[in-house]
Design an enzyme around this catalytic site. Structure first.
Site, PDB file in Angstrom:
ATOM      1  N   SER A 166       0.842  -1.193   0.000  1.00 11.53           N
ATOM      2  CA  SER A 166       0.000   0.000   0.000  1.00 11.53           C
ATOM      3  C   SER A 166       0.883   1.250   0.000  1.00 11.53           C
ATOM      4  CB  SER A 166      -0.951  -0.042   1.200  1.00 11.53           C
ATOM      5  OG  SER A 166      -2.022   0.855   1.028  1.00 11.53           O
ATOM      6  N   ASP A 185      -5.698  -4.337  -2.258  1.00 13.08           N
ATOM      7  CA  ASP A 185      -4.689  -3.861  -1.317  1.00 13.08           C
ATOM      8  C   ASP A 185      -3.958  -5.026  -0.627  1.00 13.08           C
ATOM      9  OD1 ASP A 185      -3.330  -2.623   0.808  1.00 13.08           O
ATOM     10  OD2 ASP A 185      -4.881  -1.117   1.056  1.00 13.08           O
TER      11      ASP A 185
END
Length: 321
Positions: free
Chosen positions: A50, A200
């Site tokens: 991320s 993610d």
């Protein structure tokens, strides 16, 4: 003494793992800027998920294209460019953060990112490609020299549930791969890379650690965004959501660090020719809530970046001689 002799000086090799955490990873940018400038250590690998993946990419790309100074400049420029400075940007930032905080008090409707135009993905891509040349990024992964640092970016396959660590050694690091690592559900659509769709990496490896020993580091340094412990029991809806997010973000990291520590225990018993990999951590030690991971106020990001530099200074000063 563990390390590599370079120019008559023993230099320890390190792998740096960058945990994800949205805007909080501006802290990671500051940490990396300071760590990469330290001449007593050589980075052999970087990993991230991320926002941590963004920082790891910028650090890796900068190191290969202009050295530690260029990596530090890229990290600082990116976080400055990511700040909400225009009137529309400030209004959108205040609305998004305010809405996130309101969710801790009242029930709000949730809207799928597939029900409105895809704005987040293109905006992220535009921001990243202002700092990383896509063609040059690809060339850096073609027939790399043996001593080139490894870069790993974590994501999860939405359909199969498989964990994915995109690797520079397999020429897999692209802007789309980093976008996939940062594609938080309900904010981003799943990102297609190589015919698969990813979310993610917070749902898989946050950040990738288990592959880092392949780069042969003497030590692994973890930049931790989510606190491991809290002093008081969370009782409000907002505090419970904050703690749940922290625990979820730490789950895979704790498991992977436990595995390396377990192997270190075996190495301690077996002795030569095996060696342990020391694990050290640099923690974001500020009391921040979950909605602030969306906050892009310039002063807030600057505070985090500067805090990262200060924590890295303290970390380096505390290392054994």
């Amino acid at each position: 003494m563990v390390g590599r002799v370079e120019g008559g000086t023993t230099v320890k090799t390190v792998a740096i793992a960058c945990q994800g955490g949205g805007s909080h990873t501006a802290f990671t940018g500051g940490v990396l800027q300071r760590l990469l400038a330290d001449e007593d250590h050589r980075v052999v690998a970087l990993s991230g998920t991320s926002g941590g993946a963004v920082c790891a990419l910028l650090a890796w790309y900068g190191l290969l294209t202009g050295g530690a100074a260029e990596a530090g400049r890229l990290l600082e420029r990116f976080w400055k460019a990511n700040a909400a400075t225009t009137l529309s940007g400030k209004l959108a930032n205040a609305w998004l953060v305010g809405l996130a905080r309101l969710e801790g008090r009242v029930t709000l409707p949730t809207v799928s990112p597939y029900l409105y135009p895809d704005l987040a993905g293109p905006a992220f891509t535009d921001l990243l490609t202002r700092h990383v040349d896509v063609d040059r990024l690809a060339r850096l992964q073609e027939s790399p020299p043996e001593d080139q640092p490894l870069l790993l970016v974590g994501a999860v396959d939405v359909l199969s549930g498989d964990f994915k660590a995109f690797s520079s050694r397999r020429q897999e690091i692209t802007v789309d791969a980093v976008l996939a690592s940062a594609a938080v559900p309900l904010l981003f659509r799943a990102v297609e890379v190589g015919g698969r769709r990813y979310w993610d990496g917070l749902f898989s490896q946050n950040p990738p650690v288990r592959q880092l020993p392949d780069a042969g580091p003497d030590e692994i340094w973890v930049i931790r965004i989510n606190p491991r412990a809290r002093a008081t029991e969370p009782k409000t809806v907002g505090d419970i959501a904050d703690r749940r997010n922290e625990l979820a973000g730490n789950l895979s990291l704790e498991q992977e660090l436990h595995a390396i520590r377990k192997v270190n225990g075996w190495v301690d018993r077996l002795g030569d020719p095996y060696r342990r990999i020391e694990i050290r951590e640099i923690d974001l030690d500020l009391d921040l809530d979950l909605p602030s991971k969306l906050d892009r106020r310039p002063a807030f990001l600057r505070r985090l970046f500067d805090e990262g530099r200060e924590q890295a200074d303290a970390f380096l000063a505390g290392l054994p001689g």
